[in-house]
Write an enzyme that holds these catalytic residues in place. Structure first.
Site, PDB file in Angstrom:
ATOM      1  N   GLY A   1       0.831  -1.193   0.000  1.00 13.67           N
ATOM      2  CA  GLY A   1       0.000   0.000   0.000  1.00 13.67           C
ATOM      3  C   GLY A   1       0.867   1.245   0.000  1.00 13.67           C
TER       4      GLY A   1
ATOM      5  N   ASP B   1     -11.642   6.196   5.167  1.00 17.36           N
ATOM      6  CA  ASP B   1     -10.995   5.787   3.907  1.00 17.36           C
ATOM      7  C   ASP B   1     -11.699   4.564   3.315  1.00 17.36           C
ATOM      8  OD1 ASP B   1      -9.186   6.051   1.848  1.00 17.36           O
ATOM      9  OD2 ASP B   1      -7.599   4.905   2.824  1.00 17.36           O
TER      10      ASP B   1
END
Length: 628
Positions: free
Chosen positions: A20, A143
């Site tokens: 990520g 998120d």
């Protein structure tokens, strides 16, 4: 082949599962419990930035407090020292999480394209359930996007990555640099404007996710992240049916309502949003529209003819087109029949009206009482009795329960179930959760254990093994725990730090100078020091006799346990022998050695001299000398 890295002596890091923007996720094994785990490690190039340490720590703290089947569980967290290629070491934080089989929604979209309407609505209902739970526990995810939602082979939904989650009561800025937090395609308008977010921001992002599952693209796209953020703030999205004509109007209305710019106008909680998602799937009216509006959204059909109306239509003769006389004749013949039939239908209508009135009367006297709903009061932080009274005043029944809490003072309300703000039927039961204060445990007795063993016992007792305190000890082996601070048996809060006092294997030497040899050895060899004493006598007239004036290790210095200490004891030196004084004129000759009278006279004179100098004392001394 290099050996796998093991974190905290327990978690074995294996294959890389994904990367990520902030961290890498590896498959791992918990060697202590023998289970598969997922290990999230902060990227090494970000490990020196304290802000990323804070984000990963916040993720662990946020997710660890959430116990829901739809949220990926966090088991443990910590930091590990890694040696870089240049030889310097860096501390890298990590999180140990539940290992979940399956694919992210991003991978599903990339491989299979859009979902069917039913599939997409079911997925979003599965996302909103854990969001409702996290919001009820005061955590906003911030998120929500396809990459942060997992779909398991069994069809279960898992929400993960609380890396930028924030407590609802935390009103601090989004970042230290005032930059926008989140992913641009799924930002709520308030996030794009840099305002403080709340649970409704998560619901907007979830609506963006549903839009993409149905339309194959987010509601807004642009050349840059900034351009997309501007669209979230100022533009109205196209209905998803614009891109996918198979989407029904009810889903269009659902999404356009969920994507309203004003957060006060769109969905206020995940429960209501989820109920409307299921209503749209099942063809039921949604919360923001009444039955008339819902009905008008579908094509209107002409009502079917009732039986009497149909018969009347059949009985009505078709107009005849013949000569005038024929028409008149036909009318005269049919007129009595029309009158009789008219009375039949009029009577039928009266009967039907009477039956309808009776049916309405029966319904009115038998219809159930209308359901009255009330909104549960938010009683968080209220005194227990005050909170119960507030709920009872609303017409609710209260069932008290207690729960440990380190955040809420003992005797105050933590929350209700259903939560505050949710509407429930009047006279229904609401569970009131009261804080019983922080959970307390007794500090275990770990004296006599090695430091490693002691730390495990303390951690297993729901406490945190804290600072290593080194302390001298005459009889506890080096590296063995002497005591804890706080002491064993004391009651402390769960997760409190317990420091370990560990033996250094050394003893501080006492100062025994000025003591007798017996006193010095008794001090050194006593229970307090347990050293070996050796004495050594030294002749000296500079120190007190029989007193220690020097020791092999000075007072205050440290030596190993059981070391030998030599003490020097003053001894009086022997008396010196008397020296022979010189005699003026030489040694006198013994009597009888002279040759004449002159010598006798001289002897007489010498005798007189002796007498004048002390007589016998001198005689004794001289006789002794001469005799010798």
């Amino acid at each position: 082949m290099s050996e796998p890295k093991v974190l905290s002596g327990r978690y074995e890091v294996r294959a890389l599962l994904g990367r990520g923007g902030m961290a890498e996720v590896h498959e791992g094994v918990d060697n202590r419990l023998g289970r598969r785990v997922a290990i999230k490690l902060l990227r090494s190039d970000l490990a020196r930035d304290p802000s990323f340490h804070t984000r990963l720590k916040r993720e662990a703290q946020s997710a660890a407090g959430l116990n829901h089947p739809g949220i990926v569980s966090v088991y443990d967290s910590g930091e590990e020292e890694f040696v870089e290629s240049g030889g310097s070491s860096v501390s890298v934080p990590f999180i140990v999480m539940e290992y979940v089989e399956g694919q992210t929604l991003r991978e599903v979209l990339n491989e299979h394209g859009t979902l069917t309407v039913d599939e997409a609505l079911n997925v979003i209902a599965g996302v909103l359930a854990p969001l409702e739970y996290s919001h009820r526990n005061g955590i906003v995810h911030r998120d929500i996007k396809p990459a942060n939602v997992m779909l398991t082979p069994e069809g279960d939904i898992k929400v993960m990555d609380f890396g930028i989650a924030r407590a609802l009561k935390d009103n601090s800025g989004l970042t230290q640099t005032q930059s926008v937090v989140g992913t641009a395609q799924y930002l709520s308008p308030e996030q794009a404007r840099g305002e403080v977010v709340d649970a409704r921001s998560d619901l907007y992002s979830t609506a963006c996710l549903l839009y993409e599952l149905l339309a194959g693209r987010p509601p807004f796209v642009g050349d840059s992240q900034l351009a997309v953020a501007y669209q979230h703030v100022g533009e109205t999205p196209q209905p998803p049916s614009f891109f996918n004509q198979s989407i029904p109007p009810a889903v269009d209305r659902l999404l356009l309502h969920a994507l309203l710019k004003d957060r006060d106008a769109r969905y206020q909680d995940a429960y209501t949003f989820r109920e409307d998602v299921l209503a749209a799937r099942d063809g039921r009216p949604m919360s923001f529209e009444d039955d008339v509006e819902a009905t008008q959204a579908y094509p209107m059909m002409a009502p079917p003819m009732t039986a009497p109306m149909a018969h009347a239509a059949e009985a009505e003769p078709a107009p005849e087109t013949g000569p005038v006389s024929t028409i008149m004749s036909n009318q005269e013949e049919r007129q009595p029949q029309k009158r009789s039939r008219a009375w039949v239908w009029i009577g039928s209508i009266f009967v039907l009206l009477a039956l309808a009135a009776v049916a309405l009367w029966v319904y009115e006297i038998n219809k159930p009482e209308p359901i009255v709903q009330v909104e549960v009061t938010d009683v968080a932080d209220m005194d227990a009795d005050e909170a119960e009274a507030a709920l009872i005043q609303q017409g609710l029944r209260v069932d008290r329960d207690e729960k440990y809490s380190a955040e809420v003072d003992e005797g105050k309300a933590i929350e209700t179930d259903p939560p505050g703000g949710q509407r429930v039927e009047k006279d229904s039961v609401v569970k009131l959760i009261i804080s019983s204060g922080p959970e307390s445990v007794k500090v275990p007795d770990v004296s006599g254990k090695t430091e490693e063993e002691a730390r495990k016992v303390i951690n297993d007792a729901k406490l945190q093994a804290g600072t290593h305190i080194s302390q001298n000890s005459p009889d506890v082996e080096k590296g063995v725990v002497i005591e804890t601070k706080p002491g064993d048996g004391q009651e402390v809060d769960v997760d409190s730090n317990v420091d370990l006092v560990v033996s250094s294997g050394m003893v501080e030497v006492p100062d025994v100078t000025g003591q007798t040899a017996e006193e010095a050895c008794k001090t050194l060899e006593g229970d307090e020091y347990q050293l070996t004493c050796k004495t050594e006598e030294v002749e000296t007239d500079e120190h007190d006799e029989k007193k220690v004036f020097e020791q092999s290790a000075t007072g205050g210095s440290e030596v190993k346990q059981g070391s030998e200490i030599t003490v020097k004891v003053a001894k009086k030196p022997p008396e010196p022998s008397p020296s022979i004084p010189s005699i003026p004129g030489g040694i006198p000759t013994a009597p009888g050695d002279d040759d004449g009278g002159d010598e006798d006279d001289k002897d007489d004179k010498d005798k007189k001299d002796k007498d004048s100098m002390g007589g016998g004392l001198f005689d004794d001394w001289s006789e002794g000398i001469i005799g010798n």
